[in-house]
Structures are given as structure tokens and as C-alpha cells.
Scaffold this active site. Structure first.
Site: not given
Length: 581
Positions: A124-126, A279
Site C-alpha cells: 500500500p502507498k501509505v 494507491g
């Protein structure tokens, strides 16, 4: 790999198509527009990298940066492309530079990026604040904000208040450099449902305060890079977990293709997570040695962001649509953009007044979203070009329910709207003859007033450009069948503003009876009040409208009517003429 030659050609064609959208500006105008946008982007860069403040969303910024690059390719192709100016008040140098990640627009771009890579992992794009952690002989000695990727602010004093960051790790390495994201801990956060929650701004604010904020206790860390760590991702993740950075192992999955990337991207968008995301990021392993890392050169990682609820696009032109009753609607034609499963090319602004308030013209950058039932809606104007070349707009009040019953150049739009209204099933029901068909007949000069098509022959219709004899015969037949429509349908075709219930209840079957109605008699119909009744009576005294009614009577429409109303028409026209004199 099969299909990649075609894919590369497709991408090159798409890129060429995008490059073709160059504004029709003089060199001086282009230079002015480019400098203006450059200045604004640098202002946003300074606020983001120096002050930790996001004055514009990433998507909006990326869109304007892309637009600037396009203008530069159009007008100054030999010059070096403009890049973000990464500035910071921090003076602490990162032991390994932050490279950033390449952003991929869609699934096709993901597939193209992945084609020559192996050992791929997705995370996951934190959405948080990027930092570097430096451990020396196992002891945390530095916590540095991303800054410009080379230097940032030293935040070590805050690290002791963030329980997610171990002060010591068990290692025999002299130095361990980790890069990751400070984020606000969430409970059962669903990105699809909850959105961003302003989480990044809260973390940035807590880290920049001089005193220790209580919010620091609610901050976690997600490690997404270990320069010079183990070459294989499973070994990296396992070691990070043993040191207390277990989130990376919990939220990393190995993938082989873009299909699997899409599955995880969609899954994490809808599942509950302990952080806000925007994203996914795809990593290749192994990567270059840390000493070679430079800002903007992280070719081994790429981000595929979620489809935003709103996107930006450039206005290509402004249209003024005039409806059959004279109402003017302003429509923006846009460079096509994707929103959810829709390609948006146009957005309706509404009235002239709203268009003037928004002050939007060709060349401006706008934000659009989907309203109820997937209808595109303008949210705001993101950027206005310096040169304000306004299109010629119709005047308010120039058109009304009685204007453009006959064709003229100025009446073209309203006249076509009137003809299109006739085709509707609830009016005269002329299937297969839509606005484009009417337009072709009007262009040939075959139609001069609202009902002149009634006398066209198949041979005259066939003279229309691109019209076959068979098609002309079919249209003539449909025109001829309208003569059998009931009287109330022709009343509707004339444009009288009767509510549906009133039209259904109308007992009249001929023009004479209709014209003889008083305002009081009109009010006996459902949904017709005094104001509407007086409006209808006044409309039925208009010369052009009476002329059309006379024409319909001459054509014996409706089929069962006679010439009984001719005397009433002549009498009303004479009275109207006397009043004007």
C-alpha cells in the site's frame, strides 16, 4: 513477450496525440504563460518542502506540472524540462538520498513498466510524511524529514515520543539506513469509504511543533526502503519485522503481472487498513547500492495511485447551447479525462451568469467530478491562463419561448433545438430523425420554419448531402405519419408551456377552439395558474405563432380539423397590428 511491440507503438501514438494539443499562442504569449505557471509551481514547492504544507493536492500539482511540461515541449523543445524545486529549511544531510517513485497513470502504464522487471512486490502507498532513520551500532542517532531528498530537518527529539520507532535494534551492522513513512494510526480505515481524513497534514503538524504533541503517540511508521539491505525482499521483510518494523511484512505481496497488481490495489482500496493510503507502490528487488541513489531516479519503484474522485482537465473551448425555449446553457469542451468508468469530454456549467462568475475560458485548467447518476460537474477552476480571450457570448434575453420559430443564422441553435423537440416520442414521435438529421436538412435550406418539413417530397429530402433515396423515402414516410398525431401533440409541438396533466386534460380538438380560450378558461386545466394562463394567451397572440397555426390549418393538421380558426387568426393579427400603430 507477445504484444509488447504493439503496446509500444500504441503508447507512442498516444503520446504524439497528447503532444499535438499545443495552444495557438504567439511566442511572447507562450513565454508569459509558462513563466506564470512556473512561478506558481515553485511557490507550492516551497510551501511543501520547506514548510511541510500542502497548498494543492498531489493530483492537481501533477496535472499542472504535466501541463507546464507540455507547453515547454510545444514552445521551447530545445530547453531543459522544468522540474520541481525541492527546497527545505533543514540542513541535515540524508545518509542515502530519497529517490521518490515514478507515478503510473493506469493499468497499461503499469504493464509497460513491469515488462523488463522481475521479483516484484506490491505494498500500500501509505499517505504520510517521509523520513530517514539512521541507526549506528544499533542505536537510533537520527530521524530526518525528507526535505529536498538530499537534506531535511532533524526530528530525533520527537522520536522518543513515537513508540512505533525503536530506539535500538539488534544488529551487528555499523550503520543501518531505513526510509519510511510516518503516518497517523487508524482503526478500520477504508479508503473507499473514509478518504484521506487530512492524515498527512496532522502528522506534519505534530512533527513541526516545537513542543511534543500528544498526537505523536498516535503515529506509526511504515518502512518501504532499506538501502544496502538484503538483496531478496523476503529476507529484508523478515529482518525488519524482527527489529520491530513489522508492518512492511504484513502489507507486502509478491506479484508477477499487472493483473495481480490490480487485484491488490482494488482490495486494499476497499479493505480495512491501519493507515490512510492513496494507491499502491510496486518495488523491484534488488535495487541499486545506496551510494548511487539520487532524487528523482528511483527507477526500481513505481506508484499506481487510486482513481481520484475528481480530476483536472484543460478547457478546449466554450459552447453556448440554446434550448427550444431560449434558455442558454454554457458547456465546456475538455481534453478527455477518465472519472470512474466514464470518459468526460464536456461539462455543463448552467447559466451565462454562472459562467461569468467562474471566469473560465479555453486554456484554463478545471477540476471536474461526477455528481449524482454519473453526471460530470465542475468543481472549481484550478488555473487560469494569463491571456483572457473571451468567446462571443449571446446576450441574456436575446432568446425566448417565441423567438426562432423561423430559421436564420442567429437563430440556428434554438431552431435546431425546436426541431429536435419534435422528434421526441411524447411530441410528434419521429424516430430516426435526431438533431444531426435535422441539421443536415437545415444546412441544405430545405427547412425555413418549424413545420416547413411537412411539404418536403422524398426527392427534395434525397438532395441532402449523404442521403440515399431509400433513407429519404423512410424519412418522408415518418414526416407524413405525423399528420395522424392527435391535436394535443401538435399543441405541444408548437411550444405552448402546458404541464403534462393540463395537456392530457385539454378537451379541444381544433385550433379555433384553442384560440378562443380566455385566461379564465385556461385556468380550469390542472396545473395552470393565473400567471401561466395569461402567458399562454399572450403567446397565442404572437404574429409568428399565429402564422404557424395558419400553416398547420392549411395542411389540414390535425387531420380532422378544418379552416374554422382562420377568421380568429386574422382577427387577432389585425388587433395586434392596430395596437402597434
Amino acid at each position: 513477450m507477445k504484444g509488447w511491440s504493439f503496446l509500444c507503438c500504441w503508447l507512442m501514438t498516444a503520446a504524439c496525440g497528447a503532444e499535438a494539443l499545443c495552444p495557438n499562442w504567439s511566442p511572447n504569449r507562450a513565454e508569459q504563460e509558462i513563466l506564470q505557471l512556473q512561478s506558481q509551481l515553485r511557490h507550492w514547492d516551497d510551501a511543501y518542502y520547506r514548510q511541510g504544507t500542502s497548498l494543492i493536492s498531489d493530483a492537481d500539482y501533477d496535472s499542472l506540472q504535466h501541463r507546464l511540461g507540455q507547453w515547454q515541449r510545444c514552445f521551447t523543445p530545445s530547453r531543459q524540462r522544468d522540474e520541481s524545486q525541492l527546497t527545505t529549511d533543514g540542513s541535515t544531510r540524508h545518509p542515502v538520498a530519497h529517490t521518490g517513485v515514478r507515478k503510473l497513470r493506469d493499468k497499461l502504464a503499469v504493464a509497460y513498466w513491469m515488462q523488463d522487471k522481475s521479483s516484484l512486490w506490491i505494498q500500500p502507498k501509505v499517505d504520510g510524511v517521509a523520513v530517514t532513520l539512521l541507526y549506528r551500532r544499533g542505536q537510533l542517532v537520527s530521524l530526518v524529514s525528507r526535505g529536498d531528498g538530499l537534506r531535511g530537518e532533524e526530528w530525533l527529539a520527537k522520536a522518543g515520543h513515537i513508540s512505533a520507532i525503536p530506539s535500538r535494534i539488534n544488529t551487528d551492522r555499523e550503520e543501518v539506513v531505513l526510509q519510511g513513512e510516518l503516518f497517523l494510526l487508524m482503526t478500520d480505515h477504508q479508503q473507499a469509504r473514509d478518504g484521506g481524513r487530512n492524515a498527512r497534514a496532522q502528522v506534519a503538524g505534530a512533527m513541526r511543533r516545537h513542543e511534543a504533541s500528544p498526537l505523536l503517540a498516535e503515529i506509526g511508521i511504515f518502512i518501504w526502503a532499506w538501502p544496502d539491505g538484503p538483496t531478496q525482499m523476503p529476507a529484508r521483510l523478515a529482518q525488519l519485522s524482527r527489529w520491530g518494523f513489522g508492518l512492511a511484512q504484513d502489507w507486502s505481496r509478491q506479484i508477477d503481472n499487472e493483473e495481480e497488481a490490480e487485484v491488490w490495489r482494488d482490495r486494499w482500496f476497499r479493505e480495512t487498513l491501519p493507515f490512510v493510503t492513496d494507491g499502491v507502490v510496486i518495488h523491484q528487488s534488488p535495487v541499486s547500492a545506496g551510494r548511487d541513489w539520487q532524487p528523482g531516479q528511483g527507477h526500481w519503484s513505481a506508484a499506481w495511485k487510486y482513481q481520484p474522485v475528481e480530476v483536472s482537465s484543460e478547457v478546449l473551448s466554450v459552447d453556448f447551447n440554446i434550448g427550444r425555449t431560449g434558455k442558454i446553457a454554457v458547456v465546456l469542451n475538455l481534453i478527455p479525462v477518465q472519472l470512474d468508468d466514464k470518459t468526460v469530454r464536456r461539462v455543463n456549467l448552467g447559466s451565462l451568469r454562472r459562467w461569468r462568475e467562474l471566469d473560465v475560458i479555453a486554456g484554463d485548467q478545471v477540476i471536474v467530478a461526477l455528481a449524482g447518476q454519473g453526471i460530470p460537474r465542475l468543481e472549481r477552476v484550478l488555473w487560469r491562463v494569463t491571456g483572457r480571450d473571451y468567446p462571443a457570448a449571446p446576450q441574456q434575453g436575446e432568446f425566448n419561448p417565441l423567438s426562432c420559430l423561423h430559421f436564420s443564422h442567429d437563430c440556428r441553435l434554438q431552431f435546431l433545438s425546436r426541431l429536435s423537440w419534435l422528434s421526441q416520442k411524447a411530441v410528434l414521435d419521429i424516430p430516426g430523425v435526431q438533431r444531426s438529421g435535422w441539421q443536415r436538412l437545415v444546412n441544405r435550406g430545405a427547412i425555413t420554419h418549424l413545420f416547413s418539413w411537412l411539404t418536403l417530397t422524398p426527392e427534395e429530402i434525397a438532395q441532402t448531402s449523404g442521403m440515399s433515396s431509400a433513407r429519404a423515402q423512410e424519412i418522408w414516410q415518418r414526416f407524413h405519419l405525423t399528420r395522424q398525431q392527435p391535436f394535443r401533440r401538435w399543441v405541444s409541438a408548437l411550444g405552448l408551456p402546458l404541464p403534462r396533466a393540463a395537456l392530457q386534460a385539454l378537451p379541444d380538438n381544433d385550433w379555433a377552439t384553442l384560440l378562443a380560450r380566455s385566461a379564465e378558461e385556461w385556468q380550469q386545466l390542472p396545473g395552470v395558474g393565473r400567471t401561466l394562463a395569461e402567458r399562454i394567451v399572450n403567446m397565442l397572440q404572437d404574429d409568428e405563432l399565429l402564422e404557424l397555426i395558419r400553416y398547420l390549418q392549411q395542411q389540414e393538421i390535425p387531420a380532422a380539423s378544418s379552416m374554422l380558426g382562420v377568421g380568429i387568426i386574422e382577427d387577432r393579427q389585425a388587433k395586434a397590428e392596430a395596437q402597434r400603430q
